[in-house]
Design a protein around this motif. Structure first.
Motif, PDB file in Angstrom:
ATOM      1  N   GLU A  19       6.693   1.327   0.724  1.00 36.83           N
ATOM      2  CA  GLU A  19       7.308   0.296  -0.098  1.00 36.83           C
ATOM      3  C   GLU A  19       6.557  -1.020  -0.001  1.00 36.83           C
ATOM      4  O   GLU A  19       5.750  -1.228   0.899  1.00 36.83           O
TER       5      GLU A  19
ATOM      6  N   ILE B 283       9.209  -2.419  -4.686  1.00 40.63           N
ATOM      7  CA  ILE B 283       8.396  -1.307  -5.164  1.00 40.63           C
ATOM      8  C   ILE B 283       8.407  -0.197  -4.128  1.00 40.63           C
ATOM      9  O   ILE B 283       8.125  -0.430  -2.948  1.00 40.63           O
TER      10      ILE B 283
ATOM     11  N   ALA C 231       6.518   3.398  -3.723  1.00 39.40           N
ATOM     12  CA  ALA C 231       5.469   4.257  -4.256  1.00 39.40           C
ATOM     13  C   ALA C 231       5.528   5.603  -3.545  1.00 39.40           C
ATOM     14  O   ALA C 231       5.689   5.665  -2.327  1.00 39.40           O
TER      15      ALA C 231
ATOM     16  N   VAL D   9       5.667   5.219  -9.137  1.00 35.27           N
ATOM     17  CA  VAL D   9       5.976   3.859  -8.697  1.00 35.27           C
ATOM     18  C   VAL D   9       7.354   3.497  -9.241  1.00 35.27           C
ATOM     19  O   VAL D   9       7.544   3.430 -10.460  1.00 35.27           O
TER      20      VAL D   9
ATOM     21  N   ALA E  91       1.326   0.683  -3.679  1.00 37.89           N
ATOM     22  CA  ALA E  91       2.403  -0.319  -3.689  1.00 37.89           C
ATOM     23  C   ALA E  91       1.818  -1.722  -3.575  1.00 37.89           C
ATOM     24  O   ALA E  91       2.229  -2.643  -4.286  1.00 37.89           O
TER      25      ALA E  91
ATOM     26  N   TYR F  47       0.233  -2.707  -6.914  1.00 39.58           N
ATOM     27  CA  TYR F  47       1.232  -3.080  -7.921  1.00 39.58           C
ATOM     28  C   TYR F  47       1.816  -4.453  -7.623  1.00 39.58           C
ATOM     29  O   TYR F  47       2.078  -5.231  -8.538  1.00 39.58           O
TER      30      TYR F  47
ATOM     31  N   ARG G  77      -3.816  -3.654  -9.844  1.00 35.90           N
ATOM     32  CA  ARG G  77      -2.912  -2.737 -10.538  1.00 35.90           C
ATOM     33  C   ARG G  77      -3.698  -1.890 -11.534  1.00 35.90           C
ATOM     34  O   ARG G  77      -3.478  -0.686 -11.648  1.00 35.90           O
TER      35      ARG G  77
ATOM     36  N   SER H  21      -1.197   6.576 -11.724  1.00 34.35           N
ATOM     37  CA  SER H  21       0.152   6.115 -11.399  1.00 34.35           C
ATOM     38  C   SER H  21       1.074   6.229 -12.601  1.00 34.35           C
ATOM     39  O   SER H  21       0.662   6.023 -13.743  1.00 34.35           O
TER      40      SER H  21
ATOM     41  N   VAL I   9       4.746   4.572 -13.712  1.00 38.51           N
ATOM     42  CA  VAL I   9       5.721   3.545 -13.353  1.00 38.51           C
ATOM     43  C   VAL I   9       7.082   3.936 -13.914  1.00 38.51           C
ATOM     44  O   VAL I   9       7.202   4.284 -15.081  1.00 38.51           O
TER      45      VAL I   9
END
Length: 184
Positions: free
Chosen positions: A24, A31, A33, A86, A162, A165, A172, A179, A181
């Motif tokens: 996290e 977030i 992940a 994510v 994480a 992001y 990102r 990834s 989201v």
């Protein structure tokens, strides 16, 4: 809930048994992940991450790495057969619960059978209760355990994504190709 979906090689295969490794970040949004790896690729992925370690380093903690080192690590991670889910929530008291509530049915639908969460001692008991309830609620057979980052090197993948992001921008962008989201 909306999903920005970018399927990776593991998802394209279909009914493959998968493992997920979760970390996290909570600077800004909360977030979580989850790095999703085909079960038959887990040992190879761990070996690849082990090769990214510097001499004497027992784990990769993305926050503590230099930008040049982060770029090097991401290049190594890009070569792995994995995807990262994510989960985003507004940072607050229930943010982790919100992310877990989204994560469990999502990962179960993908075919994840084993979940490894980075151990944070204050969260373990609450996580276990939540995961017990969520796996029952969604009727999924999901084995879960909490390990320290050095106990399973694949936790660093979720840590790295994480962090990326949270930082946004080029970081990102760097991980967006593998990834997905998931937002409220």
């Amino acid at each position: 809930m909306t999903v920005d979906h970018r399927p990776g090689p593991a998802e394209e295969v279909g009914q493959v048994t998968l493992h997920a490794f979760v970390d996290e970040s909570f600077a800004g949004d909360y977030i979580v992940a989850a790095a999703v790896v085909p079960a038959n690729d887990v040992n190879g992925a761990r070996a690849a991450v082990r090769r990214l370690l510097r001499p004497g380093q027992e784990r990769i903690h993305f926050k503590k790495e230099s930008d040049a080192r982060r770029a090097q690590i991401l290049t190594g991670l890009e070569a792995l057969d994995l995807t990262v889910r994510v989960y985003l929530a507004e940072n607050g008291r229930d943010a982790r619960s919100v992310c877990l509530e989204r994560m469990v049915p999502d990962l179960a639908t993908l075919g994840v059978t084993r979940l490894v969460l980075e151990r944070s001692d204050p969260l373990v008991d609450a996580d276990r209760r939540a995961l017990f309830e969520l796996t029952r609620k969604h009727a999924c057979d999901l084995e879960y355990r909490h390990l320290r980052a050095h106990e399973d090197l694949l936790l660093c993948v979720a840590d790295a994504v994480a962090w990326c992001y949270t930082k946004g921008g080029r970081w990102r962008d760097r991980v967006s190709a593998y990834s997905t989201v998931i937002r409220p």
